[in-house]
Design a protein around this motif. Structure first.
Motif, PDB file in Angstrom:
ATOM      1  N   ASP A  54       0.835  -1.193   0.000  1.00  0.00           N
ATOM      2  CA  ASP A  54       0.000   0.000   0.000  1.00  0.00           C
ATOM      3  C   ASP A  54       0.871   1.244   0.000  1.00  0.00           C
ATOM      4  O   ASP A  54       2.093   1.167   0.147  1.00  0.00           O
ATOM      5  CB  ASP A  54      -0.918  -0.004   1.216  1.00  0.00           C
ATOM      6  CG  ASP A  54      -0.139  -0.138   2.529  1.00  0.00           C
ATOM      7  OD1 ASP A  54       0.939  -0.775   2.524  1.00  0.00           O
ATOM      8  OD2 ASP A  54      -0.602   0.394   3.553  1.00  0.00           O
ATOM      9  N   PHE A  85      -6.408   1.904  -0.242  1.00  0.00           N
ATOM     10  CA  PHE A  85      -7.307   1.904   0.911  1.00  0.00           C
ATOM     11  C   PHE A  85      -8.094   3.226   0.944  1.00  0.00           C
ATOM     12  O   PHE A  85      -7.882   4.103   0.115  1.00  0.00           O
ATOM     13  CB  PHE A  85      -6.509   1.717   2.198  1.00  0.00           C
ATOM     14  CG  PHE A  85      -5.981   0.319   2.374  1.00  0.00           C
ATOM     15  CD1 PHE A  85      -6.773  -0.672   2.948  1.00  0.00           C
ATOM     16  CD2 PHE A  85      -4.695  -0.017   1.959  1.00  0.00           C
ATOM     17  CE1 PHE A  85      -6.296  -1.964   3.112  1.00  0.00           C
ATOM     18  CE2 PHE A  85      -4.209  -1.306   2.121  1.00  0.00           C
ATOM     19  CZ  PHE A  85      -5.011  -2.281   2.688  1.00  0.00           C
ATOM     20  N   ALA A  86      -8.981   3.356   1.933  1.00  0.00           N
ATOM     21  CA  ALA A  86      -9.817   4.553   2.021  1.00  0.00           C
ATOM     22  C   ALA A  86      -8.984   5.820   2.122  1.00  0.00           C
ATOM     23  O   ALA A  86      -9.369   6.877   1.595  1.00  0.00           O
ATOM     24  CB  ALA A  86     -10.770   4.434   3.211  1.00  0.00           C
ATOM     25  N   ARG A  87      -7.828   5.747   2.778  1.00  0.00           N
ATOM     26  CA  ARG A  87      -6.989   6.946   2.934  1.00  0.00           C
ATOM     27  C   ARG A  87      -6.371   7.398   1.610  1.00  0.00           C
ATOM     28  O   ARG A  87      -5.865   8.509   1.517  1.00  0.00           O
ATOM     29  CB  ARG A  87      -5.870   6.658   3.938  1.00  0.00           C
ATOM     30  CG  ARG A  87      -4.870   5.614   3.472  1.00  0.00           C
ATOM     31  CD  ARG A  87      -3.730   5.419   4.461  1.00  0.00           C
ATOM     32  NE  ARG A  87      -2.776   4.433   4.001  1.00  0.00           N
ATOM     33  CZ  ARG A  87      -2.859   3.121   4.228  1.00  0.00           C
ATOM     34  NH1 ARG A  87      -3.886   2.642   4.925  1.00  0.00           N
ATOM     35  NH2 ARG A  87      -1.950   2.295   3.770  1.00  0.00           N
ATOM     36  N   ILE A 124      -8.172  -2.773  -5.349  1.00  0.00           N
ATOM     37  CA  ILE A 124      -8.919  -2.124  -4.279  1.00  0.00           C
ATOM     38  C   ILE A 124      -9.886  -3.140  -3.700  1.00  0.00           C
ATOM     39  O   ILE A 124     -10.250  -4.117  -4.361  1.00  0.00           O
ATOM     40  CB  ILE A 124      -9.684  -0.886  -4.817  1.00  0.00           C
ATOM     41  CG1 ILE A 124     -10.186   0.015  -3.693  1.00  0.00           C
ATOM     42  CG2 ILE A 124     -10.827  -1.315  -5.744  1.00  0.00           C
ATOM     43  CD1 ILE A 124     -10.691   1.370  -4.173  1.00  0.00           C
ATOM     44  N   ASP A 125     -10.278  -2.958  -2.441  1.00  0.00           N
ATOM     45  CA  ASP A 125     -11.370  -3.737  -1.842  1.00  0.00           C
ATOM     46  C   ASP A 125     -12.655  -2.936  -2.033  1.00  0.00           C
ATOM     47  O   ASP A 125     -12.906  -1.969  -1.307  1.00  0.00           O
ATOM     48  CB  ASP A 125     -11.124  -3.960  -0.345  1.00  0.00           C
ATOM     49  CG  ASP A 125     -10.176  -5.101  -0.070  1.00  0.00           C
ATOM     50  OD1 ASP A 125     -10.278  -6.140  -0.741  1.00  0.00           O
ATOM     51  OD2 ASP A 125      -9.325  -4.959   0.826  1.00  0.00           O
ATOM     52  N   GLN A 126     -13.466  -3.328  -2.981  1.00  0.00           N
ATOM     53  CA  GLN A 126     -14.702  -2.622  -3.288  1.00  0.00           C
ATOM     54  C   GLN A 126     -15.812  -3.657  -3.423  1.00  0.00           C
ATOM     55  O   GLN A 126     -16.343  -3.918  -4.485  1.00  0.00           O
ATOM     56  CB  GLN A 126     -14.534  -1.807  -4.586  1.00  0.00           C
ATOM     57  CG  GLN A 126     -15.635  -0.798  -4.848  1.00  0.00           C
ATOM     58  CD  GLN A 126     -15.446   0.511  -4.112  1.00  0.00           C
ATOM     59  OE1 GLN A 126     -14.536   0.659  -3.300  1.00  0.00           O
ATOM     60  NE2 GLN A 126     -16.295   1.480  -4.381  1.00  0.00           N
ATOM     61  N   GLN A 143     -16.120  -0.949   1.243  1.00  0.00           N
ATOM     62  CA  GLN A 143     -16.190  -0.162   0.012  1.00  0.00           C
ATOM     63  C   GLN A 143     -15.299   1.058   0.219  1.00  0.00           C
ATOM     64  O   GLN A 143     -15.690   2.035   0.842  1.00  0.00           O
ATOM     65  CB  GLN A 143     -17.637   0.245  -0.303  1.00  0.00           C
ATOM     66  CG  GLN A 143     -17.753   0.998  -1.608  1.00  0.00           C
ATOM     67  CD  GLN A 143     -19.168   1.046  -2.151  1.00  0.00           C
ATOM     68  OE1 GLN A 143     -20.034   0.330  -1.695  1.00  0.00           O
ATOM     69  NE2 GLN A 143     -19.408   1.884  -3.129  1.00  0.00           N
ATOM     70  N   ARG A 144     -14.069   0.975  -0.301  1.00  0.00           N
ATOM     71  CA  ARG A 144     -13.079   2.013  -0.014  1.00  0.00           C
ATOM     72  C   ARG A 144     -13.440   3.339  -0.666  1.00  0.00           C
ATOM     73  O   ARG A 144     -13.303   4.393  -0.051  1.00  0.00           O
ATOM     74  CB  ARG A 144     -11.688   1.573  -0.491  1.00  0.00           C
ATOM     75  CG  ARG A 144     -11.234   0.208  -0.010  1.00  0.00           C
ATOM     76  CD  ARG A 144     -11.296   0.058   1.497  1.00  0.00           C
ATOM     77  NE  ARG A 144     -10.689  -1.197   1.916  1.00  0.00           N
ATOM     78  CZ  ARG A 144     -10.962  -1.805   3.056  1.00  0.00           C
ATOM     79  NH1 ARG A 144     -11.834  -1.282   3.897  1.00  0.00           N
ATOM     80  NH2 ARG A 144     -10.356  -2.945   3.373  1.00  0.00           N
ATOM     81  N   SER A 147     -10.924  -5.504  -8.357  1.00  0.00           N
ATOM     82  CA  SER A 147     -11.316  -5.402  -6.954  1.00  0.00           C
ATOM     83  C   SER A 147     -11.226  -6.790  -6.342  1.00  0.00           C
ATOM     84  O   SER A 147     -11.461  -7.800  -7.012  1.00  0.00           O
ATOM     85  CB  SER A 147     -12.753  -4.881  -6.840  1.00  0.00           C
ATOM     86  OG  SER A 147     -13.209  -4.939  -5.500  1.00  0.00           O
TER      87      SER A 147
END
Length: 339
Positions: A11, A36-38, A64-66, A72-73, A121
């Protein structure tokens, strides 16, 4: 290109690259970056970040993890997806409607993530939920393996229509343990046949259609004392019995459930030796660098990983909004999320 597609995915810290990120991106053992979300604000910024990363490494895999629901990032500027359990509930009364919507959802997700510059994803979840595992819960389509296989299969078909690979997780099934592998090493002591006749059904049925599979940081002690992601027996079952030809990508080796294998370099080597093609090492740059030092490029692994790259012309979100299928699916999903 596969020549520099290494076996480590890590990341980055923020919404754009810094000098340390650029240094790490040059490492030949690196093959991917997960956001990630950030790292994400809205689609244009994500696309710009992906382009910035590819200027440093043109062949890199970006993921991404979506999944939808609580995983859901990217949440601004794209469709908010409901948890997959919504499709299972719908299937109980309107199975064909649920299957069609699951397929449309996979297509919409694939098209939106492609428009944002991503290759894939980490979806769908193939776990069979039995209401015991806090890490899974409504991330799973259903508590019935046949329903999970049907709905996830439709979701995979939709992703493929969008030109995106599907990544099934968490093999051989994370839904029947009470602990969360982010913070502990769960143990599933059921006999192998019980796991085979329940949790493995979605993985076996969809193995030929998945681009990648992610094993769980769970120890299935009646089959192997090693967690699945470090088990040549579990990963060998995928290759030899299920004839899986895609990539095997470890779950995050920084998670507590992976620490049983030792330090970061030891975890990375253990996962690769067991049969993984790529390892995730996230939220710990020092550990990620140790994984990079521990692993080397391998042509066969790179070949499998390269199939995960998105190769079509990328749509724009504005163009998607002009499509009847996108508008219909978006409106239906938003209504489900609001209900």
């Amino acid at each position: 290109m596969t020549q520099s597609l290494g076996p480590v995915m890590l990341d980055i810290a923020g919404t754009s690259l810094d000098a340390e990120d650029r240094k790490v991106l040059a490492d030949p053992a690196l093959g991917g970056v997960i956001l990630f979300a950030r790292n994400v604000e809205e689609p244009a910024q994500v696309l710009a970040l992906c382009e910035q990363i590819r200027r440093e490494r043109a062949d890199i895999l970006l993921a991404i993890d979506q999944e939808g629901g609580r995983v859901q990032r990217l949440q601004t500027g794209v469709t908010r997806l409901p948890p997959m359990a919504v499709f299972g509930a719908m299937h109980a009364t309107a199975p064909q409607e649920a299957i069609i919507l699951a397929q449309d959802t996979g297509w919409l997700l694939g098209m939106e993530m492609a428009a944002c510059g991503l290759d894939f994803s980490f979806a769908p979840v193939l776990d069979v939920d039995d209401e015991r595992c806090p890490a899974i819960g409504n991330r799973a389509f259903s508590s019935e393996p046949d329903v999970v296989a049907s709905l996830a299969g439709a979701f995979v078909e939709g992703l493929q229509e969008a030109g995106m690979s599907a990544v099934g997780k968490h093999y051989p099934g994370h839904g029947s343990v009470t602990l969360d592998s982010h913070i502990a090493l769960p143990e599933d002591d059921r006999p192998f046949e019980e796991i085979r006749n329940r949790d493995l059904i979605p993985f076996e049925r969809l193995a030929s259609r998945l681009g990648a599979i992610m094993p769980a940081h769970v120890r299935y002690s009646r089959f192997d004392k090693r967690p699945a992601g470090f088990s040549s027996s579990w990963l060998g079952l995928l290759r030899e019995t299920f004839k899986f030809k895609g990539a095997i990508i470890s779950d995050d080796l920084s998670m507590h459930g992976a620490h049983i294998a030792g330090g970061p370099g030891e975890r990375a080597r253990a996962a690769i030796d067991a049969g993984c093609d790529m390892v995730l090492m996230c939220n710990d740059r020092e550990a990620a660098c140790e994984a990079l030092e521990a692993l080397e490029f391998d042509h066969e692994r790179a070949r499998r990983l390269s199939r995960l790259r998105y190769t079509r012309a990328r749509p724009s979100l504005e163009a998607l909004e002009a499509l009847t299928r996108w508008r219909r699916t978006h409106a239906r999903l938003q209504a489900l999320g609001d209900s």
